[in-house]
Write an enzyme that holds these catalytic residues in place. Structure first.
Site, PDB file in Angstrom:
ATOM      1  N   VAL A  55       1.983 -16.039  -3.843  1.00  0.00           N
ATOM      2  CA  VAL A  55       0.972 -16.198  -2.794  1.00  0.00           C
ATOM      3  C   VAL A  55      -0.273 -16.882  -3.370  1.00  0.00           C
ATOM      4  CG1 VAL A  55      -0.445 -15.012  -1.081  1.00  0.00           C
ATOM      5  CG2 VAL A  55       1.856 -14.184  -1.577  1.00  0.00           C
ATOM      6  N   TYR A  56      -0.622 -16.566  -4.606  1.00  0.00           N
ATOM      7  CA  TYR A  56      -1.735 -17.259  -5.272  1.00  0.00           C
ATOM      8  C   TYR A  56      -1.429 -18.750  -5.360  1.00  0.00           C
ATOM      9  CZ  TYR A  56      -5.159 -18.457  -8.890  1.00  0.00           C
ATOM     10  OH  TYR A  56      -6.188 -19.040  -9.610  1.00  0.00           O
ATOM     11  N   CYS A  57      -0.194 -19.096  -5.778  1.00  0.00           N
ATOM     12  CA  CYS A  57       0.203 -20.505  -5.837  1.00  0.00           C
ATOM     13  C   CYS A  57       0.060 -21.163  -4.471  1.00  0.00           C
ATOM     14  CB  CYS A  57       1.646 -20.642  -6.327  1.00  0.00           C
ATOM     15  SG  CYS A  57       1.906 -20.284  -8.075  1.00  0.00           S
TER      16      CYS A  57
END
Length: 273
Positions: free
Chosen positions: A155-157
């Site tokens: 999700v960070y990516c």
């Protein structure tokens, strides 16, 4: 060339980490006013004390960037005070170090709102005044993770891919319309702050926050449109373009150890920096 002298700088997540370091460098470079947005009220007050300078006005706003009402109220207050922001540094960020299947919907929303949506909304609110005066600088602290898939931070990516894509699209629009507004996209590797505490990196050195902060300020001054650090990150788009996907997995995942870098991740809670 962009000058900090006598300018008004706004930094999100500016109460600690590279945000605070960039705040200090902005003051050293002659900023007239410094606006800091951060979720951590205690850290904000501490930063305000540290940054007090006879030559620079310090303005702090405790704000949770995931809270629509707080963000809108803060933007309204900035406009009400007629604070004309010259340089906006969208620095605040969060990460949840776990496989996607283990995420909650709250964690997904929080990551996307802080890392992607808040920078867009804050920039949108400040763009009219920048365009009107024919100058301004928007700096978006994305990540090398915005160019490379990595297990344990899906999700960070996604949030950083969104930020990078939007940021460079905005740059092209501002240049095409000759607005005078400059846009810088920053894509650093892991930085040695609490946000990525515990990550491992056997071949690529984890970055020192002081060095990263200095490089960002220099890139702003030189009107760069992209800053990747360390230098090896500049090769990433080329390597992705020429290697078959399975070969890329082997080189990046096995040789460089990136795919296991989050296995020892600890991080810290309530971190927007």
């Amino acid at each position: 060339m962009t000058k900090f002298k006598d300018k008004t700088i706004l930094i999100t997540g500016g109460a600690s980490g590279i945000g605070l370091l960039m705040a200090k460098l902005s003051i050293q470079n002659g900023a007239a006013s410094l606006i800091i947005l951060d979720i951590d009220r205690t850290a904000l007050l501490k930063a305000e004390t540290q940054l007090k300078s006879s030559g620079c006005e310090i303005i702090i706003f405790p704000v949770d960037l995931t809270n629509e009402e707080q963000l809108t109220t803060t933007i309204h207050e900035i406009n009400r005070r007629k604070l004309m922001v010259d340089i906006l540094i969208n620095n605040a960020g969060v990460v949840t170090g776990k496989d996607f299947k283990d995420h909650s919907e709250v964690e997904i929303d929080r990551t996307m709102k802080v890392n992607s949506i808040a920078p867009m909304k804050l920039s949108l609110s400040l763009l009219p005044q920048m365009i009107k005066k024919g100058s301004g600088h928007i700096v978006n602290i994305s990540s090398a993770a915005g160019m490379l898939a990595n297990p344990g931070m899906s999700v960070y990516c996604a949030s950083k891919w969104a930020l990078s894509g939007w940021s460079d699209s905005l740059r092209i629009e501002m240049e095409r319309e000759r607005t005078g507004v400059k846009v810088l996209t920053v894509t650093p590797y892991y930085i040695d702050t609490g946000m990525f505490k515990g990550v491992s990196s056997p071949l690529i050195p984890i970055l020192k926050p002081e060095k990263v902060a200095k490089r960002i300020i220099k890139a702003i001054e030189k009107d760069k449109i992209i800053l990747r650090t360390p230098e090896i990150i500049y090769l990433l788009p080329f390597v992705k373009g020429i290697l078959p996907k399975r070969m890329l997995d082997l080189v990046i995942g096995k040789l460089f150890g990136i795919y296991s870098s989050m296995n020892t991740f600890k991080g810290r809670t309530n971190d927007q920096n």
